[in-house]
Enzyme design. Sequence first.
Site, PDB file in Angstrom:
ATOM      1  N   SER A 124       0.831  -1.207   0.000  1.00  0.00           N
ATOM      2  CA  SER A 124       0.000   0.000   0.000  1.00  0.00           C
ATOM      3  C   SER A 124       0.860   1.248   0.000  1.00  0.00           C
ATOM      4  O   SER A 124       0.414   2.311  -0.389  1.00  0.00           O
ATOM      5  CB  SER A 124      -0.852   0.057   1.263  1.00  0.00           C
ATOM      6  N   HIS A 147      -1.185  -2.610  -7.197  1.00  0.00           N
ATOM      7  CA  HIS A 147      -1.921  -2.304  -5.969  1.00  0.00           C
ATOM      8  C   HIS A 147      -3.419  -2.471  -6.197  1.00  0.00           C
ATOM      9  O   HIS A 147      -4.053  -1.661  -6.868  1.00  0.00           O
ATOM     10  CB  HIS A 147      -1.581  -0.864  -5.528  1.00  0.00           C
ATOM     11  N   GLU A 159      -3.739   0.015  -9.284  1.00  0.00           N
ATOM     12  CA  GLU A 159      -2.656   0.960  -9.564  1.00  0.00           C
ATOM     13  C   GLU A 159      -1.434   0.143 -10.017  1.00  0.00           C
ATOM     14  O   GLU A 159      -1.044  -0.808  -9.334  1.00  0.00           O
ATOM     15  CB  GLU A 159      -2.321   1.776  -8.317  1.00  0.00           C
ATOM     16  N   ASN A 197      -4.027   6.058  -1.860  1.00  0.00           N
ATOM     17  CA  ASN A 197      -3.666   6.081  -0.440  1.00  0.00           C
ATOM     18  C   ASN A 197      -3.129   7.428   0.005  1.00  0.00           C
ATOM     19  O   ASN A 197      -3.195   7.775   1.177  1.00  0.00           O
ATOM     20  CB  ASN A 197      -2.665   4.976  -0.117  1.00  0.00           C
TER      21      ASN A 197
HETATM   22  P1  NAI Z   1      -3.212  -9.744   6.178  1.00  0.00           P
HETATM   23  O1  NAI Z   1      -2.557  -9.510   7.481  1.00  0.00           O
HETATM   24  O2  NAI Z   1      -4.692  -9.952   6.117  1.00  0.00           O
HETATM   25  O3  NAI Z   1      -2.528 -11.001   5.430  1.00  0.00           O
HETATM   26  C1  NAI Z   1      -1.145 -11.183   5.311  1.00  0.00           C
HETATM   27  C2  NAI Z   1      -0.883 -12.677   5.135  1.00  0.00           C
HETATM   28  O4  NAI Z   1       0.479 -12.856   4.777  1.00  0.00           O
HETATM   29  C3  NAI Z   1      -1.130 -13.516   6.403  1.00  0.00           C
HETATM   30  O5  NAI Z   1      -1.996 -14.591   6.080  1.00  0.00           O
HETATM   31  C4  NAI Z   1       0.269 -14.018   6.795  1.00  0.00           C
HETATM   32  O6  NAI Z   1       0.254 -15.330   7.330  1.00  0.00           O
HETATM   33  C5  NAI Z   1       0.979 -14.013   5.443  1.00  0.00           C
HETATM   34  N1  NAI Z   1       2.433 -13.884   5.527  1.00  0.00           N
HETATM   35  C6  NAI Z   1       3.140 -13.067   6.346  1.00  0.00           C
HETATM   36  N2  NAI Z   1       4.455 -13.187   6.069  1.00  0.00           N
HETATM   37  C7  NAI Z   1       4.563 -14.064   5.052  1.00  0.00           C
HETATM   38  C8  NAI Z   1       5.664 -14.600   4.309  1.00  0.00           C
HETATM   39  N3  NAI Z   1       6.919 -14.227   4.557  1.00  0.00           N
HETATM   40  N4  NAI Z   1       5.400 -15.499   3.316  1.00  0.00           N
HETATM   41  C9  NAI Z   1       4.119 -15.880   3.044  1.00  0.00           C
HETATM   42  N5  NAI Z   1       3.048 -15.422   3.721  1.00  0.00           N
HETATM   43  C10 NAI Z   1       3.271 -14.519   4.706  1.00  0.00           C
HETATM   44  O7  NAI Z   1      -2.785  -8.499   5.264  1.00  0.00           O
HETATM   45  P2  NAI Z   1      -3.577  -7.826   4.038  1.00  0.00           P
HETATM   46  O8  NAI Z   1      -4.549  -6.822   4.552  1.00  0.00           O
HETATM   47  O9  NAI Z   1      -4.036  -8.888   3.108  1.00  0.00           O
HETATM   48  O10 NAI Z   1      -2.389  -6.979   3.357  1.00  0.00           O
HETATM   49  C11 NAI Z   1      -1.399  -7.602   2.587  1.00  0.00           C
HETATM   50  C12 NAI Z   1      -0.663  -6.558   1.765  1.00  0.00           C
HETATM   51  O11 NAI Z   1      -1.600  -5.866   0.918  1.00  0.00           O
HETATM   52  C13 NAI Z   1       0.030  -5.468   2.593  1.00  0.00           C
HETATM   53  O12 NAI Z   1       1.212  -5.085   1.936  1.00  0.00           O
HETATM   54  C14 NAI Z   1      -0.987  -4.322   2.583  1.00  0.00           C
HETATM   55  O13 NAI Z   1      -0.398  -3.067   2.777  1.00  0.00           O
HETATM   56  C15 NAI Z   1      -1.561  -4.465   1.178  1.00  0.00           C
HETATM   57  N6  NAI Z   1      -2.902  -3.942   0.968  1.00  0.00           N
HETATM   58  C16 NAI Z   1      -3.879  -4.093   1.917  1.00  0.00           C
HETATM   59  C17 NAI Z   1      -5.161  -3.596   1.690  1.00  0.00           C
HETATM   60  C18 NAI Z   1      -6.260  -3.792   2.690  1.00  0.00           C
HETATM   61  O14 NAI Z   1      -7.347  -3.201   2.504  1.00  0.00           O
HETATM   62  N7  NAI Z   1      -6.089  -4.598   3.727  1.00  0.00           N
HETATM   63  C19 NAI Z   1      -5.494  -2.884   0.437  1.00  0.00           C
HETATM   64  C20 NAI Z   1      -4.420  -2.881  -0.532  1.00  0.00           C
HETATM   65  C21 NAI Z   1      -3.166  -3.348  -0.252  1.00  0.00           C
END
Ligand code: NAI
Length: 293
Positions: A124, A147, A159, A197
Site C-alpha cells: 500500500s 496495488h 494501480e 492512499n
Molecule cells: P493480512 O494480514 O490480512 O494477510 C497477510 C498474510 O500474509 C497472512 O496470512 C500471513 O500469514 C501471510 N504472511 C506473512 N508473512 C509471510 C511470508 N513471509 N510469506 C508468506 N506469507 C506470509 O494483510 P492484508 O490486509 O491482506 O495486506 C497484505 C498486503 O496488501 C500489505 O502489503 C498491505 O499493505 C496491502 N494492501 C492491503 C489492503 C487492505 O485493505 N487490507 C489494500 C491494498 C493493499
Amino acid sequence: MDGTIKHALVIGAGTMGKGIAQWLAQSGVRATLCDLRGEVAVAAHKDIELSWQKLVQKGKFTSEQVDKMGECLNAIALSDVDAANDAPDLIIEAIVESIEAKNKLFTELDQSMPEKTIFASNTSSIPIARLALAVTPKRRERFLGLHFFNPAPIMKLVEIIKGPGTKSELMSHLYLWFQSKGKKPAICADSPGFIVNRVARNFYGEAFRIIKHEHPGKVKAVDEIMRTCGGFKMGPFELMDLIGIDINYDVTQSVWRDFFLEPRFAPHPLQRKMVESGRLGKKTKQGFYHHDD
Ligand code: NAI
C-alpha cells in the site's frame, strides 16, 4: 513482452491475497494461493469456495461457471511451491506490510524463480524502488507494484506502479491485460501512497481530527454524513474497520515518514491505541464498530 499470464502465484492468503486469487480464478487465470502457514491458505481457499456458493445462490454465477473457477484455484503452503516444475508467469506478493519481510521473500524468490516470472508487490505504501533493491538488476526489469483495492474481486481499480528498472513494454502489457480482464488500471509514479492512499490519508486524518477522542456517537455521525451527504459508499471509520486498523496505521506511518513528517499526514494517537489493544476492525470483530459474522 512475450506471452500472456496463464499462471499467477499469490503469496499471502490474508484479506488481499485471498481476494486477488479469487479474482484471478474468476477471470480464468490459474491461481496458486500460498501462505507461510499452509493452514491459512487452505482456510482462505474454503472461504473463496463459500463465497462462490453464495454468489450462485444470488444468481451472479452458474454452478458450471463456479466449477470452472474452482479448477483454476489451488492453495498450498509457501514451502510447497515448486518453482522448478510449475513456475508462474506472475507473482503477486500480498504479505504483511513490512519492508524487511517483503525484501527477504523477494530475494529468495529471485533465486528460485525463472527469468520469465514477473514480480509484483501489492504494497500500500512501501516505495517500489526500495523493494526492487532486493532482486538482481535483471529481475528489476520485470519488477513493479500492482496495488489492488479491498475487496479485490469487486474493486475495479488497480494501480500499476513503475519501479526504477521496470521495462515500459511490461507496463503497457499489464495495463492492457488488466483492461481485458475488466479492471480499470491506472499507471502511477512511485511516490508515497501512490494516488489513492495519498489522497485517502486526509479522508481518515481529518475524520480523526473531527472526533478528537474515541466517541461512538461522533464516529457514527461522521460515517453517516459522509455516506448520505458526501456521496461516499463508506464513511472513514467504517472503511478503516474493513481495511484493518493495523494496515491503515502502517500505511499512515509510512506515507508520513516518506513525506518527511509533514503534519498533514501525521498518524493519530487513537490509531496506535486501537492497534495496541488488538482492536483491528472486521478481522478481529471489534474496531470502531462491533462486527458479527
Ligand atoms: P493480512 O494480514 O490480512 O494477510 C497477510 C498474510 O500474509 C497472512 O496470512 C500471513 O500469514 C501471510 N504472511 C506473512 N508473512 C509471510 C511470508 N513471509 N510469506 C508468506 N506469507 C506470509 O494483510 P492484508 O490486509 O491482506 O495486506 C497484505 C498486503 O496488501 C500489505 O502489503 C498491505 O499493505 C496491502 N494492501 C492491503 C489492503 C487492505 O485493505 N487490507 C489494500 C491494498 C493493499
